[in-house]
Design a protein around this motif. Structure first.
Motif, short mmCIF file in Angstrom:
data_model
loop_
_atom_site.label_atom_id
_atom_site.label_comp_id
_atom_site.label_asym_id
_atom_site.label_seq_id
_atom_site.Cartn_x
_atom_site.Cartn_y
_atom_site.Cartn_z
N PHE A 148 48.71 40.62 57.47
CA PHE A 148 48.63 39.86 55.99
C PHE A 148 50.01 40.02 55.44
N ARG A 149 50.53 41.38 55.69
CA ARG A 149 51.80 41.68 54.92
C ARG A 149 52.90 40.75 55.63
N ARG A 150 52.96 40.63 56.77
CA ARG A 150 54.08 39.81 57.79
C ARG A 150 53.65 38.33 57.18
N ALA A 151 52.63 37.65 56.91
CA ALA A 151 52.45 36.54 56.52
C ALA A 151 52.33 35.87 55.19
N LEU A 152 52.66 36.96 54.43
CA LEU A 152 52.52 36.82 52.75
C LEU A 152 53.46 36.33 52.16
N THR A 153 53.43 34.89 51.61
CA THR A 153 54.29 34.41 50.72
C THR A 153 55.16 35.29 49.79
N GLY A 154 56.55 35.36 49.83
CA GLY A 154 57.18 36.48 49.01
C GLY A 154 56.92 37.68 49.25
N ARG A 155 56.64 37.93 50.44
CA ARG A 155 56.64 39.29 51.01
C ARG A 155 57.71 40.25 50.48
N GLY A 156 57.55 41.48 49.97
CA GLY A 156 58.26 42.41 49.66
C GLY A 156 58.80 42.02 48.09
N HIS A 157 58.43 40.89 47.48
CA HIS A 157 58.91 40.73 46.20
C HIS A 157 57.56 40.52 45.22
N ARG A 158 56.40 40.74 45.80
CA ARG A 158 55.26 40.55 45.09
C ARG A 158 54.29 41.68 45.11
N PRO A 159 53.50 41.91 44.11
CA PRO A 159 52.21 42.78 44.59
C PRO A 159 51.23 42.41 45.56
N GLU A 160 50.85 43.06 46.49
CA GLU A 160 49.96 42.72 47.53
C GLU A 160 48.53 43.08 47.10
N ALA A 161 47.54 42.23 47.49
CA ALA A 161 46.32 42.48 47.29
C ALA A 161 45.87 43.70 48.28
N ARG A 162 44.69 44.35 47.66
CA ARG A 162 44.25 45.45 48.68
C ARG A 162 43.01 44.56 49.68
N ILE A 163 42.87 45.06 50.73
CA ILE A 163 42.01 44.75 51.54
C ILE A 163 40.88 45.82 52.11
N VAL A 164 39.62 45.50 51.71
CA VAL A 164 38.80 46.81 52.03
C VAL A 164 37.58 45.93 52.76
N ARG A 165 36.76 46.88 53.15
CA ARG A 165 35.47 46.59 53.85
C ARG A 165 34.46 46.78 52.61
N ALA A 166 33.26 45.63 52.80
CA ALA A 166 32.24 45.46 51.97
C ALA A 166 31.60 46.88 51.84
N ALA A 167 30.78 47.19 50.81
CA ALA A 167 30.15 48.29 50.76
C ALA A 167 28.55 48.10 50.70
N LEU A 168 27.65 46.89 50.55
CA LEU A 168 26.56 46.71 50.46
C LEU A 168 25.69 46.28 51.49
N GLY A 169 26.53 46.01 52.78
CA GLY A 169 25.94 45.58 54.01
C GLY A 169 25.05 44.23 53.77
N ASN A 170 24.42 44.31 54.72
CA ASN A 170 23.33 43.07 54.90
C ASN A 170 22.50 42.75 53.61
N GLU A 171 22.44 43.67 52.68
CA GLU A 171 21.77 43.26 51.73
C GLU A 171 22.43 42.92 50.37
#
Length: 365
Positions: free
Chosen positions: A291-314
């Motif tokens: 994601f960091r390598r492919a992000l447009t304007g990398r190094g010059h913009r805030p990056e979104a965080r990437i996290v795992r979902a918390a609620l599972g199958n429900e």
């Protein structure tokens, strides 16, 4: 059945959420905080069955779940295209629904307010309000399952698009003339970053009798057709290099797609859900790196965080239930007003039409 309006209020109390997928129909009684008090699950009827069979399955689950509870509404998350009014399922690839008036049918049979929502939208809403995205107002949720679905929450509101069809991220074309997709196109994102993609790549590696896949093939009793995504994940956790590399490759595709979504929506947070996320950091770490390598304007913009979902199958049924809380309270069928009753009466030819007065609209002669 028509329900009266209670403007400006959300339903409290208990709501039933239903999550309809390609293989299962799950339901639960959900509190306002998202806690599931009781659960039921059954198999999804075969797609060759009439639409009424799936409807019967939903009604049966609701009737069982509502015993002993005062239920205020029902939310249904359906795997398919749902119209912008959240009343009809326009198309469901794993079911026989084609422009199906699901909300009206269920309300008539259940006597409760019903909301119909796309299942990925419902899961996205649950994760944003009650899961990994709590407190964040700009979130994109990507669900990795058999395919890829997702939902968009911008400024705290679920965005469905003009026709209710937003969030079909899996069908972004990332490889022109790539793998054929079930949607009819080639090179869709879900052909490279989904559970089906992981299984396909693992089976092809094993079928080639690569020495690197010896342990994978042994675990499948020598039959590549028995290899599944969960098997790949389990072996990767044990350190099998071939399976780790398969997840790294998938993570790279995931990261590339997320960079495209970041260019389009600029969210603060990406939440990754679905069964494939059982791989956890074996998948998410390479996804973040790419994601960091492919992000447009990398190094010059805030990056979104990437996290795992918390609620599972429900997540799907919790989100469907919460979205149904915006339906007005059920006070029984609404009686038409006097003027409406008169119009109905005379339209049926059951008496003389009322005499026209000398007044025109606006009260002028």
């Amino acid at each position: 059945m028509v329900f009266t309006q209670t403007a400006g209020r959300r339903l409290r109390g208990l709501v039933i959420g239903i999550d309809i997928g390609g293989t299962k129909v799950a339901g639960g009684v959900v509190t306002p905080t998202g806690r599931v008090l009781s659960r039921l699950r059954t198999e999804t009827p075969d797609r060759s069955k009439a639409p009424e069979v799936v409807e019967d399955t939903i009604v049966d689950l609701v009737e069982q779940l509502r015993r002993g509870h005062r239920i205020r509404a029902v939310g249904v998350g359906a795997a398919g295209f749902v119209d912008e009014r959240r009343t009809r399922v326009l198309f469901a690839p794993h079911l026989s629904w084609r422009d199906e008036p699901l909300r009206e049918s269920l309300q008539d049979r259940l006597g409760l307010p019903v909301v119909v929502e796309n299942d990925a939208n419902a899961a996205a809403w649950a994760e944003t309000r009650m899961g990994a995205g709590r407190g964040v107002r700009d979130v994109v949720v990507v669900n990795l399952g058999t395919g890829i679905g997702g939902g968009i929450v911008i400024d705290g509101a679920l965005r469905r698009g003009r026709h209710g069809l937003a969030g079909e991220f899996g069908h972004m074309v990332v490889v022109p003339d790539g793998h054929r997709c079930e949607c009819g196109n080639r090179g869709c994102w879900e052909q490279y970053a989904s559970g089906n993609a992981l299984t396909r790549e693992a089976r092809e590696l094993a079928a080639a009798h690569s020495l690197t896949a010896s342990r994978l093939l042994e675990a499948a009793d020598g039959d590549p057709a028995r290899i599944t995504g969960p098997l790949v994940t389990a072996l990767a956790r044990e350190g099998d290099r071939a399976c780790v590399e398969l997840l790294e490759d998938m993570g790279a595709w995931l990261g590339a797609g997320l960079a495209n979504l970041a260019a389009a929506f600029d969210p603060e947070l990406f939440i990754i859900g679905g069964g494939v996320c059982e791989a956890d950091e074996l998948l998410l770490a390479p996804a973040r790196a790419h994601f960091r390598r492919a992000l447009t304007g990398r190094g010059h913009r805030p990056e979104a965080r990437i996290v795992r979902a918390a609620l599972g199958n429900e997540a799907g049924l919790i989100g469907a239930a919460d979205l149904a809380r915006d339906v007005p309270s059920h006070r029984g069928p609404r009686r038409p007003g006097r003027a409406a009753r008169s119009r109905l009466l005379f339209s049926r030819g059951s008496g003389p039409r009322p005499r026209r007065s000398g007044m025109r609209s606006g009260g002028r002669l």
